[in-house]
Scaffold this active site. Sequence first.
Site, PDB file in Angstrom:
ATOM      1  N   CYS A 133      36.413   2.537   9.425  1.00 14.24           N
ATOM      2  CA  CYS A 133      35.877   3.158  10.627  1.00 14.24           C
ATOM      3  C   CYS A 133      34.806   2.233  11.209  1.00 14.24           C
ATOM      4  CB  CYS A 133      35.368   4.567  10.280  1.00 14.24           C
ATOM      5  SG  CYS A 133      34.476   5.470  11.547  1.00 14.24           S
ATOM      6  N   ASP A 183      44.488   5.031  16.908  1.00 21.39           N
ATOM      7  CA  ASP A 183      43.376   4.176  17.343  1.00 21.39           C
ATOM      8  C   ASP A 183      43.816   3.078  18.291  1.00 21.39           C
ATOM      9  OD1 ASP A 183      41.475   5.556  15.938  1.00 21.39           O
ATOM     10  OD2 ASP A 183      41.407   4.180  14.246  1.00 21.39           O
ATOM     11  N   HIS A 213      43.177   8.261  12.691  1.00 16.13           N
ATOM     12  CA  HIS A 213      41.902   7.641  12.365  1.00 16.13           C
ATOM     13  C   HIS A 213      41.304   8.255  11.098  1.00 16.13           C
ATOM     14  CE1 HIS A 213      38.135   5.562  13.064  1.00 16.13           C
ATOM     15  NE2 HIS A 213      37.510   6.695  12.805  1.00 16.13           N
TER      16      HIS A 213
END
Length: 246
Positions: A133, A183, A213
Amino acid sequence: MPIKIQSLQIPTPDGQADAFAAFPDDGERHPGVLMYADAFGIRPVLREMARELAGHGYYVLVPNFFYRHGPTPVVELPEYIGEEVRPAVIAQVMPLIEAHTPERVLSDADAYLRFLTTQPEAGAGPVAVTGYCIGGLLAMRTAAAHPGQVAAVAGFHGPVGADGPDSLHRLTAQVHFGHAETDLTPEALGELNQALDAAGVDYTSEIYPGTVHGFTMSDTDAFNPAALQLHWDRLLSLLGRTLTDS
């Protein structure tokens, strides 16, 4: 192989960052890996992932990069981050992300790498940086700022292209990006890969099928076991090519 988990404090220009390391408890030195957590920070799933990586023969350092806001846990998390609690958790985390400026990222990266390379259980050779992330972006910034020291960088479901193509030209590390389907569109993947090609980066960059994600994190509703395994396959292959015992 027995794995040791050690709580640590990393001195930085702005104070002390709490952290932990996972490494084989065998008295040997092992190649160093700096692991950046996702935005939810250090928690049991990160300890499991660091332990897993250490079991393959690495010294894994995981800092609390939100340490300016307090020690781990900076934000109190539920055991499982599902759809009903995710918005409230993200609302708590977003101000921390916004306060984590590029200047702070680079200042901290200097401190983390300096600390990592002075640990008696860590090898003296080049290191790898991996992140999840927002940690993927931190990993990229760290690798771009330390081209002579970082031999490999990996980012998973992260905003890896957020700094634009200029930062890519500073990369000398081998790179792997594992993107979530939610994403990055295939068109955006093509643009990112074109920028990597133009910068002369040695990389692999792919969308992991059937993912959203956060797919590596088993304590969230984004978790995808097959994609987590693919992540391990790609990460261990990258580290095996780039890091040597020293």
